[in-house]
Enzyme design. Sequence first.
Site, PDB file in Angstrom:
ATOM      1  N   ASP A 124       0.716  -1.375   0.129  1.00  0.00           N
ATOM      2  CA  ASP A 124      -0.230   0.447  -0.693  1.00  0.00           C
ATOM      3  C   ASP A 124       1.036   1.279  -0.376  1.00  0.00           C
ATOM      4  O   ASP A 124       1.849   1.830   0.921  1.00  0.00           O
ATOM      5  CB  ASP A 124      -0.582  -0.219   1.229  1.00  0.00           C
ATOM      6  CG  ASP A 124      -1.779   1.140   1.235  1.00  0.00           C
ATOM      7  OD1 ASP A 124      -2.658   1.927  -0.031  1.00  0.00           O
ATOM      8  OD2 ASP A 124      -2.411   1.438   1.778  1.00  0.00           O
ATOM      9  N   GLY A 148      -9.064   5.492   1.288  1.00  0.00           N
ATOM     10  CA  GLY A 148      -9.688   6.793   2.549  1.00  0.00           C
ATOM     11  C   GLY A 148     -11.177   6.248   2.712  1.00  0.00           C
ATOM     12  O   GLY A 148     -12.335   7.045   2.574  1.00  0.00           O
TER      13      GLY A 148
HETATM   14  P1  13P Z   1      -8.900   5.313   5.717  1.00  0.00           P
HETATM   15  O1  13P Z   1      -7.812   5.276   6.528  1.00  0.00           O
HETATM   16  O2  13P Z   1     -10.123   5.776   5.033  1.00  0.00           O
HETATM   17  O3  13P Z   1      -9.205   4.006   6.163  1.00  0.00           O
HETATM   18  O4  13P Z   1      -8.363   4.497   4.474  1.00  0.00           O
HETATM   19  C1  13P Z   1      -7.138   3.591   4.194  1.00  0.00           C
HETATM   20  C2  13P Z   1      -6.422   3.530   3.117  1.00  0.00           C
HETATM   21  O5  13P Z   1      -6.985   4.397   2.090  1.00  0.00           O
HETATM   22  C3  13P Z   1      -4.905   2.318   2.815  1.00  0.00           C
HETATM   23  O6  13P Z   1      -4.056   2.714   1.932  1.00  0.00           O
HETATM   24  O1  G3H Z   2      -3.446   4.956   3.865  1.00  0.00           O
HETATM   25  C1  G3H Z   2      -2.472   4.984   4.577  1.00  0.00           C
HETATM   26  C2  G3H Z   2      -3.350   3.282   5.323  1.00  0.00           C
HETATM   27  O2  G3H Z   2      -4.220   3.812   6.416  1.00  0.00           O
HETATM   28  C3  G3H Z   2      -1.891   3.074   5.827  1.00  0.00           C
HETATM   29  O3  G3H Z   2      -1.032   3.620   7.144  1.00  0.00           O
HETATM   30  O4  G3H Z   2       0.996   4.280   6.516  1.00  0.00           O
HETATM   31  O5  G3H Z   2       0.387   3.807   8.737  1.00  0.00           O
HETATM   32  O6  G3H Z   2       0.101   2.121   7.560  1.00  0.00           O
HETATM   33  P1  G3H Z   2       0.078   3.575   7.033  1.00  0.00           P
HETATM   34 ZN    ZN Z   3      -4.669   4.899   0.975  1.00  0.00          ZN
END
Ligand code: 13P
Ligand code: G3H
Ligand code: ZN
Length: 316
Positions: free
Chosen positions: A81, A211
Site C-alpha cells: 500500500d 480513504g
Molecule cells: P482509511 O484511512 O479511510 O481507512 O483509508 C485507508 C487507505 O486508503 C489505505 O491505503
Molecule cells: O493510507 C494509509 C494507510 O491507512 C496506512 O497507514 O502508513 O500508517 O500504515 P500507515
Molecule cells: Zn490509501
Amino acid sequence: MIVTTKELFKHAYGKYAIGAYNINNLEQCVGLFDGNMKSKAPFIIQLSKGARSYTNKVFLEAIIRAADEIYPDAIFAVHLDHGDEQTCYDCIDSGFYSSVMIDASSKPFEENVEITKRVVERAHAKGIVVEAELGQLGGVEEHVVVSESEAKLTNPADAKRFVEATGCDSLACAIGTSHGAFKFTGTQGLHFEVLTEIQKLLPGFPLVMHGSSSVPQDEVARINAAGGKLNGAKGVDADQFLPAAKLGVTKINIDTDGRLVWCRVHREHFLNKPEDFDLRKPGKVFMAEYADFIAAKNVKLGSAGQLDDVRAMLKK
Ligand code: 13P
Ligand code: G3H
Ligand code: ZN
C-alpha cells in the site's frame, strides 16, 4: 491461495468491490482471515511501508504465509500500500507480493508517469500487477499530510493519458475521500460525476478508492465514552460502495475502521477491568470483533458470498 488483484478485479468489475484491508500484526491477520472466511469473500491484504517496519517485514510476511496454510480456502492478494519506488522494488524482488502500489501522486504529472512506468516494467517482468495513483487525497498517510484545500480530484482526461502512458493495471483516483478518521469537515461528498467520466474514458479499467473507512459513529461514541478524544470524526457512507463499484471501483481501501475497533476494544477492556494486565484477554475479543467487522463490511462491498464463484473462475 495468493492470487493477483488482476484476477480478483476481473471477477468483480462493475458488480462489487474487493475489500483491501491493512494489517500490522498477528491479531489483525487472524481477524481478517476469520472475517473473510465467515462471509465467504475474496480479499486483499495490504501492507504499508509503516506496517513493514513496525515489527519487521519478514515477521509480517511469515504471518501471512502461515495464514495461507491455516486457511486453505482463502483467496486473497498480497499488496503493498502506498509504496515509494524503492519499496516497490523491494516487494517485487521478494517474490511474495502479488501486487504493489506506486504512489507518486504528489509529483508533477510527467514525473508520476516516469516513476510509475519504471515500476510497471519491473513488476510486469515478474507477473506482478501495479496500482498507481493520480490526483491527491486529503488526510494523513505516512510522511505526507495533505489539507482538504490542497487535495486535488483526479482529472478524467489526465487519468486516461496516465493509464495509457504507464501501462498500470489499476488506478487510485481522488474523488473526495481522505485518509484517517476525520473526513469531510463539511457535508459528505463522493464525486460520482468524476468516476462516471473516468469510466466513460476508461471502460473496463479497474479503479481504486482509498480513504474509504466509514468511521462508525457508535464506535466513535464508545471510544470517547471510554476516555478517547475523537471529536468530529467522520467517514464514508458504506451504502455508497456499491454505486461506486458499478462505476468501475473494484478495490476499496479500509484501515482506519480496523484501528477504531482495536482502540474501542482495548479502551473498554481496561476501563472495565482496571486490575487486568493480560494482553490475551482484549486480544481475543479484538480478533473476534474484527472478524465480525470484516464480515459486515464485505456485505456492504458486495464481496460477501463471492468466494466459491471466484474459485470456479480461477479453475477455468
Ligand atoms: P482509511 O484511512 O479511510 O481507512 O483509508 C485507508 C487507505 O486508503 C489505505 O491505503
Ligand atoms: O493510507 C494509509 C494507510 O491507512 C496506512 O497507514 O502508513 O500508517 O500504515 P500507515
Ligand atoms: Zn490509501
